[in-house]
Design a protein around this motif. Structure first.
Motif, PDB file in Angstrom:
ATOM      1  N   LEU A   2      66.016 -18.321  34.883  1.00 36.72           N
ATOM      2  CA  LEU A   2      65.171 -18.539  34.936  1.00 36.72           C
ATOM      3  C   LEU A   2      65.356 -17.722  36.384  1.00 36.72           C
ATOM      4  O   LEU A   2      64.719 -16.771  36.899  1.00 36.72           O
ATOM      5  CB  LEU A   2      64.147 -19.534  35.138  1.00 36.72           C
ATOM      6  CG  LEU A   2      63.699 -20.126  34.586  1.00 36.72           C
ATOM      7  CD1 LEU A   2      62.948 -20.934  34.426  1.00 36.72           C
ATOM      8  CD2 LEU A   2      63.237 -19.449  32.853  1.00 36.72           C
ATOM      9  N   PRO A  35      64.548 -16.869  29.299  1.00 34.06           N
ATOM     10  CA  PRO A  35      64.853 -16.211  30.383  1.00 34.06           C
ATOM     11  C   PRO A  35      63.296 -15.781  30.959  1.00 34.06           C
ATOM     12  O   PRO A  35      63.035 -15.727  31.493  1.00 34.06           O
ATOM     13  CB  PRO A  35      65.756 -14.988  29.778  1.00 34.06           C
ATOM     14  CG  PRO A  35      66.302 -15.198  29.086  1.00 34.06           C
ATOM     15  CD  PRO A  35      65.635 -16.802  28.411  1.00 34.06           C
ATOM     16  N   HIS A  36      62.231 -15.517  29.147  1.00 32.41           N
ATOM     17  CA  HIS A  36      61.321 -15.130  29.661  1.00 32.41           C
ATOM     18  C   HIS A  36      60.054 -16.962  29.678  1.00 32.41           C
ATOM     19  O   HIS A  36      58.699 -16.075  29.124  1.00 32.41           O
ATOM     20  CB  HIS A  36      60.162 -14.546  28.498  1.00 32.41           C
ATOM     21  CG  HIS A  36      61.686 -13.131  28.592  1.00 32.41           C
ATOM     22  ND1 HIS A  36      61.710 -12.228  30.236  1.00 32.41           N
ATOM     23  CD2 HIS A  36      62.428 -12.422  27.734  1.00 32.41           C
ATOM     24  CE1 HIS A  36      62.724 -11.256  29.130  1.00 32.41           C
ATOM     25  NE2 HIS A  36      63.350 -11.582  28.408  1.00 32.41           N
ATOM     26  N   SER A  37      60.419 -17.646  29.689  1.00 27.93           N
ATOM     27  CA  SER A  37      59.278 -18.785  29.510  1.00 27.93           C
ATOM     28  C   SER A  37      58.414 -19.181  30.754  1.00 27.93           C
ATOM     29  O   SER A  37      57.502 -19.595  30.679  1.00 27.93           O
ATOM     30  CB  SER A  37      60.336 -20.044  29.597  1.00 27.93           C
ATOM     31  OG  SER A  37      61.038 -20.076  28.070  1.00 27.93           O
ATOM     32  N   GLY A  38      58.711 -18.606  32.013  1.00 31.18           N
ATOM     33  CA  GLY A  38      57.698 -18.845  33.247  1.00 31.18           C
ATOM     34  C   GLY A  38      57.912 -19.909  33.890  1.00 31.18           C
ATOM     35  O   GLY A  38      59.351 -20.941  33.454  1.00 31.18           O
ATOM     36  N   GLN A  39      57.741 -20.989  34.669  1.00 30.18           N
ATOM     37  CA  GLN A  39      58.190 -21.459  35.799  1.00 30.18           C
ATOM     38  C   GLN A  39      57.505 -22.879  35.128  1.00 30.18           C
ATOM     39  O   GLN A  39      57.401 -24.338  35.106  1.00 30.18           O
ATOM     40  CB  GLN A  39      58.292 -22.041  36.885  1.00 30.18           C
ATOM     41  CG  GLN A  39      59.588 -20.952  36.880  1.00 30.18           C
ATOM     42  CD  GLN A  39      59.197 -20.704  38.498  1.00 30.18           C
ATOM     43  OE1 GLN A  39      58.865 -21.312  39.814  1.00 30.18           O
ATOM     44  NE2 GLN A  39      59.869 -19.589  39.118  1.00 30.18           N
ATOM     45  N   ALA A  77      70.691 -15.303  28.593  1.00 25.51           N
ATOM     46  CA  ALA A  77      70.518 -16.152  27.206  1.00 25.51           C
ATOM     47  C   ALA A  77      71.370 -16.854  26.618  1.00 25.51           C
ATOM     48  O   ALA A  77      70.816 -17.714  25.441  1.00 25.51           O
ATOM     49  CB  ALA A  77      70.327 -14.126  26.238  1.00 25.51           C
TER      50      ALA A  77
END
Length: 358
Positions: free
Chosen positions: A162, A220-224, A305
């Motif tokens: 992240l 990587p694009h999941s957010g917190q 990734a």
């Protein structure tokens, strides 16, 4: 009371990760260790001044020295082998198998010492015939397994996948540690209020498994948001499981074995740490290598990734392992929780009463 103890531990863990991240970013990682020296001095003074002296009725002859020596001689090589397995050595290598086999043989010797000659064994193996002790030892082991895997590898997830700083990644561990701090005391009260507290054990282990499964989906694009929810679930589960394991065991075994039963639960928690890091570390090593793990925390070396794929397998493995504890929780046979104040009143007069009160 067990909930309050673990609440204090949770408070320190809330303060520790963000403070450790700040120290690492601002000074150096070495100060994470240096800062513990004055804290240890204060702790020693607090013990010397504040803990009352209680004279025991036991003697040195009551200590199972042969059991202690053979236990240490067996456990230490196993831990060394497991640590090497999680640090880049193949599981089939001599460096790993040698210590593990030697330790296993010494643990066999330990078993015969405890069951054949020890008057007061450090590990009374008869305790494992007690349902509550056996189930809670499993729950203690796998809840600690989850805690170690989470606290060690979630910062790697935050920083390497992240892209957050060390300080921020420490802050994002707070949902887990808040669970220990807040849920522990509440779980202690709930155990005394619920007619069937086994549901708490099942819910705790289920929450940990659910949180680990959520962590296994983060990219990587999941957010917190997803990791925060996952950490909260794991924290709630551990916050229930830790004090519950101790309280149930203390209620299920005889008062004369209270000390050894309590210490056994703590032993399985501590033993879970190196086992978890060995198994999970070997998964990471197989995926990205030792240099890759160091490179992530150093700011490069592995793509987000690729690291995410490696962590997916790691957290999924952790979830499968903890599911063993979930299955075990269904087999818990409830016993009435022991009222310690009443136990002290019922203790026989004389030296035994003083020991029970202590």
């Amino acid at each position: 009371m067990q909930g309050l103890f673990f609440g204090v531990a949770g408070l320190s863990m809330v303060i520790g990760p963000p403070l450790g991240g700040f120290i690492t970013d601002s000074w150096s990682w070495r100060w994470v260790f240096y800062i513990n020296v004055p804290l240890a001095v204060v702790t020693i003074l607090a013990v010397v001044i504040g803990v009352p002296f209680v004279r025991s009725g036991a003697s040195w002859r009551d200590i199972d020295f042969a059991g202690v020596v053979t236990l240490i001689a067996g456990v230490v090589p196993v831990l060394i082998g497991l640590t090497l397995a999680g640090n880049g050595h193949a599981w089939t290598s001599a460096a790993v198998l040698g210590p593990i086999i030697a330790g296993a043989l010494l643990l066999v010797v330990f078993f015969f010492v405890e069951t054949r000659s020890a008057r007061n064994p450090v590990v009374p193996f008869a305790l494992f015939k007690t349902n509550q002790f056996a189930v809670m030892a499993v729950i203690a082991f796998f809840s600690a397994f989850a805690m170690m895997g989470t606290t060690f590898y979630v910062p790697l997830l935050y920083q390497g996948v992240l892209g957050v700083t060390a300080t921020h990644s420490g802050t994002l561990l707070i949902p887990l540690t808040l669970g220990l701090m807040v849920v522990g005391p509440l779980a202690g009260k709930a155990m005394t209020a619920l007619p069937h507290y086994r549901i708490l054990a099942v819910a705790a282990m289920a929450a940990i498994v659910a949180g680990l499964l959520m962590l296994s989906t983060i990219g990587p694009h999941s957010g917190q948001g997803v990791p925060i929810i996952a950490m909260a679930l794991i924290g709630i589960g551990i916050g229930i499981a830790f004090p519950m394991a101790t309280a149930v065991v203390q209620s299920a075994i005889p008062m004369s074995q209270m000390g050894v039963g309590t210490s056994q639960i703590q032993f399985w928690r501590m033993f879970a740490g190196p086992v978890a890091l060995a198994i999970l570390g070997s998964i990471m090593t197989a995926q990205i290598g030792v240099a890759g793990q160091a490179g992530v925390l150093g700011g490069g070396g592995v793509s987000p990734a690729k690291l995410a794929d490696a962590l997916h397998g790691l957290f999924l493995t952790c979830a499968i392992a903890v599911a063993i504890g979930l299955v075990a929780s269904f087999f818990l046979k409830e016993v009435p929780l022991r009222d310690m104040s009443m136990a002290k009143k019922k203790a026989p007069a004389g030296r035994g009463a003083k020991t029970a009160a202590a």
